[in-house]
Design a protein around this motif. Sequence first.
Motif, PDB file in Angstrom:
ATOM      1  N   UNK A  18      44.961 -26.260  53.994  1.00 19.29           N
ATOM      2  CA  UNK A  18      44.299 -25.298  53.094  1.00 19.29           C
ATOM      3  C   UNK A  18      44.612 -23.866  53.505  1.00 19.29           C
ATOM      4  N   UNK A  19      44.627 -23.616  54.811  1.00 20.78           N
ATOM      5  CA  UNK A  19      44.924 -22.268  55.301  1.00 20.78           C
ATOM      6  C   UNK A  19      46.353 -21.877  54.955  1.00 20.78           C
ATOM      7  N   UNK A  20      47.273 -22.811  55.075  1.00 17.05           N
ATOM      8  CA  UNK A  20      48.671 -22.527  54.750  1.00 17.05           C
ATOM      9  C   UNK A  20      48.873 -22.262  53.272  1.00 17.05           C
ATOM     10  N   UNK A  21      48.198 -23.003  52.428  1.00 16.94           N
ATOM     11  CA  UNK A  21      48.301 -22.810  50.978  1.00 16.94           C
ATOM     12  C   UNK A  21      47.745 -21.442  50.597  1.00 16.94           C
ATOM     13  N   UNK A  44      49.308 -26.802  58.536  1.00 14.74           N
ATOM     14  CA  UNK A  44      49.709 -25.454  58.112  1.00 14.74           C
ATOM     15  C   UNK A  44      51.198 -25.433  57.774  1.00 14.74           C
ATOM     16  N   UNK A  45      52.022 -26.061  58.629  1.00 17.44           N
ATOM     17  CA  UNK A  45      53.474 -26.120  58.370  1.00 17.44           C
ATOM     18  C   UNK A  45      53.785 -26.902  57.101  1.00 17.44           C
ATOM     19  N   UNK A  50      55.505 -26.940  51.447  1.00 13.57           N
ATOM     20  CA  UNK A  50      55.202 -27.265  50.057  1.00 13.57           C
ATOM     21  C   UNK A  50      55.195 -26.008  49.196  1.00 13.57           C
ATOM     22  N   UNK A  51      54.653 -24.934  49.728  1.00 14.18           N
ATOM     23  CA  UNK A  51      54.575 -23.686  48.959  1.00 14.18           C
ATOM     24  C   UNK A  51      55.970 -23.117  48.715  1.00 14.18           C
ATOM     25  N   UNK A  52      56.831 -23.181  49.732  1.00 11.76           N
ATOM     26  CA  UNK A  52      58.202 -22.665  49.583  1.00 11.76           C
ATOM     27  C   UNK A  52      59.052 -23.575  48.704  1.00 11.76           C
ATOM     28  N   UNK A  53      58.670 -24.848  48.617  1.00  7.54           N
ATOM     29  CA  UNK A  53      59.394 -25.775  47.749  1.00  7.54           C
ATOM     30  C   UNK A  53      59.016 -25.617  46.284  1.00  7.54           C
TER      31      UNK A  53
END
Length: 57
Positions: A18-21, A44-45, A50-53
């Motif tokens: 959640x923190x990474x998103x 987080x990784x 996922x966000x960069x994809x």
Amino acid sequence: MKRQKRDRLERAQSQGYKAGINGRSSENCPYQAMDARSCWLGGWRDARDDKHSGLFK
């Protein structure tokens, strides 16, 4: 019937995800214990990947 609490390491991983998103820094990890910290950073990784994809905006 009582509900069982989720495993602490699983919870750490989901909170890290959640923190990474949400774009938080990996430096904001709230865990000091090495096993929980590594699970949080793993989540987080995964979220950053996922966000960069393109799965999340």
